[in-house]
Design a protein around this motif. Structure first.
Motif: not given
Length: 688
Positions: A521-543
């Motif tokens: 998951v970290s690999l996917l977040i690092i390789l994606t663009d900043p918009f998708n990375a922020t969206k994924a981080l927020t979603w992963l926090s259980g939001s």
């Protein structure tokens, strides 16, 4: 006569032992040297082996020399230093705990250092590198002290690692909350947490090398005492060794080495686990490596080879421009996860399978009263969740909204808030039911979708789809989450079933799977663009942020099926949770029934993750609390667990939305803060 007779026989054996040790050490030195040379020739710039040789001999162009001297050489030296100190720290921790799975990762040392540095970053204070190492050392040492204090210093059981695993999840959740709340102050901290040996010059290496030298010297000085601990505490005391002081000293020195490595390169995952595991087979053949003073340097070489080998492999398999963004720690975490799973299947599990328990029956009045109170509280919390937030509403506003007579502002707020509340309620109920089913069929009170890696697999599938297809439909996300959860569950339960779903082994295999999915998951977040990375981080926090009613339709459908099946098969759940023989004597197909319940739990977990992100520990806390309130009969446990799970996630979501409004914290972060202490409490209680 005895001495004279044995001396000629022992001399050749000792000579062979020394020769073998020298040969192994020379081989490792050669391997590390080759890997370092190859690593120096790899990079984005067109600087190959000829240019590197010219730079080292002072005959290269200034630009090529700058690349080699300022970037590649420091990177290789950092890889050598970090791998060596992590390998030696892991060896020391395993020796004093008598636990082959102990390491800076599994004992939460890295997680404690990560949190300490995150807190320091939030304060806005710029710390020198050595001062940052001191902060990381304090955090890592505090985390290790908590784990060792809860599990028992030198207990020699997998319980120590379970405590570290739970504390790691909790501390990481708190740190991720800081990342979301203070994005500017903690900018770059997430990428740093994945572990990268990339350096800009030799400054960092030169500043932290003395710290590493002090830690290594200290370990070599106490090595003889550490060897004596292998004889047992009583024997060591009889030989005059201060057992507790020796263990504490070794742990402090290991934490110092780990903190130096974390400060220099971020957490490079599981090197401290894998390096001693690679040296251990050599120790069986070479007697000289039985002593800590001889095995520590060899373990350091193995750790350096792991880090440099991972970096070389990464840059060999991935294009150079992409490899720059991929931290080395992601590769070592994947390797370490495989090591952990393999070792968990082989390690002796002293906990065994859960003992058969009688079905404790409470009165019908207690069950009805408990259910009524929980329903009333849940209704009140749901109403409060709808009314409270960054914009506070009145109950009349909700009534007008249901009748279509609310104003535009009120309608906008409720159109976004009500689906969030519904998603929290349904996700909590689904996770609670999944935990109830898993604990029943495995007869393991520590089993829970998040701890067993099922939630991580679902998150991997969903993040893969979210980062590649940003406009994916809710049903597509749910399908991707189920695929990831199903694959992970097949691996975890398949390996654990071979040992009879024993408590510690099941949780350790699950933790290894969770580690692997987290790295991907970290690999996917690092390789994606900043918009998708922020969206994924927020979603992963259980939001539940941005959820709509179509997003929760798959979850509602699966939950309805799950509740019907759980009530219809409640007697089978009671029998399966008792022991292995009783249901067979009554003609039940235990294997088929267990598979069905596990598939249902995976479906529930996957759809909950797709609707509300990763929310941990609900499947652990809710079933335990339900059994404590109404007994162990599942026709009572299931409804109470559903209510408790929905209540827990709804409260967590409401608190996360209101306490620091307009900023928000994900419900997953709040449940982790509750679930981590509860999990540690269960470990302490089972120890007693």
């Amino acid at each position: 006569m005895a001495v004279t007779a044995t001396t000629p026989a022992t001399r050749p054996a000792a000579a062979v032992s020394r020769t073998g040790a020298a040969a192994v050490t020379a081989g490792l030195v050669l391997l590390v040297t080759v890997l370092a040379v190859v690593d120096i020739t790899q990079g984005t710039a067109a600087v190959g082996a000829p240019e590197v040789w010219k730079a080292l001999t002072g005959r290269a162009d200034p630009s090529d020399a700058s690349v080699v001297i300022a970037s590649r050489l420091p990177r290789a030296v950092a890889g050598l230093l970090v791998g060596a100190v992590l390998g030696m720290a892991g060896a020391a921790l395993q020796a004093v705990s008598r636990n082959v799975i102990a390491s800076p990762d599994t004992l939460a040392v890295n997680a404690g250092s990560y949190l300490a540095l995150g807190v320091a970053a939030v304060t806005g204070v710029t710390l020198p590198l050595v001062a940052g190492a001191g902060v990381a050392f304090a955090g890592g040492l505090a985390a290790a002290a908590v784990v060792l204090g809860l599990s028992g210093l030198g207990a020699g059981t997998v319980r120590l690692v379970l405590a570290g695993s739970a504390l790691t999840l909790g501390l990481t959740a708190v740190t991720e909350g800081l990342l979301l709340l203070f994005p500017r102050e903690t900018e770059g901290l997430y990428q740093w947490n994945q572990g990268s040996i990339a350096q800009n010059g030799f400054d960092g290496v030169l500043q932290l090398a003395p710290v590493c030298l002090v830690g290594l010297t200290g370990l070599l000085l106490v090595a003889r005492r550490v060897d004596t601990l292998a004889l047992g505490d009583d024997a060591a005391r009889g030989l005059g060794v201060p057992v507790r002081a020796t263990r504490v000293t070794a742990v402090v020195l290991a934490a110092m080495l780990s903190a130096a490595a974390v400060t220099l390169a971020g957490p490079i995952g599981f090197v401290g686990l894998c390096a001693p595991a690679l040296v251990r087979p050599l120790a069986r053949r070479v007697r000289a490596f039985h002593k800590t003073r001889s095995s520590l340097p060899v373990t350091g070489l193995a750790g350096a080879a792991l880090v440099l080998g991972s970096d070389v492999l990464l840059r060999f398999l991935v294009p150079a421009d992409v490899a720059v963004a991929v931290p080395t720690g992601v590769v070592t975490s994947l390797v370490g996860a495989v090591f952990l799973i393999v070792m968990a299947t082989r390690v002796r599990d002293t906990a065994g399978a859960a003992a058969a328990e009688r079905l404790r029956i409470r009165s019908r009045t207690v069950f009805l009263a408990t259910t009524a109170v929980l329903v009333a509280v849940l209704v009140g919390v749901a109403i409060a969740s709808v009314l409270l937030g960054d914009t506070k509403l009145l109950l009349g506003d909700v009534v007008n909204w249901t009748q279509g007579r609310a104003g535009r502002a009120v309608s906008f707020v409720l159109d976004t808030r009500v689906p969030r509340v519904v998603a929290a309620l349904l996700a909590g109920a689904a996770l609670a039911l999944a935990g109830t089913l898993v604990q029943a069929v495995t007869r393991n009170p520590l089993a829970e979708p998040n701890i067993l890696g099922v939630t991580g697999g679902a998150a991997l599938g969903a993040v893969l789809l979210v980062t590649t297809v940003p406009l994916a439909s809710p049903w597509s996300v749910a399908g991707a989450a189920f695929a990831g959860a199903a694959i992970t569950a097949t691996i975890v339960f398949g390996l654990a079933a071979r040992g009879g779903f024993r408590q510690n082994r099941l949780v350790l295999i699950g933790f290894g799977a969770a580690t692997a999915t987290a790295a991907l998951v970290s690999l996917l977040i690092i390789l994606t663009d900043p918009f998708n990375a922020t969206k994924a981080l927020t979603w992963l926090s259980g939001s539940t942020y941005g959820r709509t009613f179509p997003d929760v339709v798959p979850l509602a459908g699966v939950l309805a099926v799950g509740v019907v099946v759980a009530f219809a098969r409640r007697t089978e759940l009671d029998l399966v949770s008792l022991d292995e023989d009783t249901p067979r004597l009554l003609g039940l197909d235990v294997g088929k029934g267990r598979l069905g319940f596990l598939v249902l739990s995976v479906l529930l977990s996957a759809t909950a993750v797709s609707a509300a992100g990763t929310i941990g520990f609900v499947g652990l806390v809710a079933p335990h609390a339900a059994r404590a309130l109404v007994g162990r009969q599942h026709h009572r446990v299931v409804p109470v667990s559903l209510l408790l799970g929905a209540l827990l996630v709804c409260v967590a979501d409401m608190v996360g939305r209101t306490v620091i409004a307009p900023a928000q914290l994900g419900a997953g972060l709040m449940t982790a803060a509750i679930g981590t202490p509860y999990f540690l409490y269960l470990l302490v209680r089972s120890r007693r």
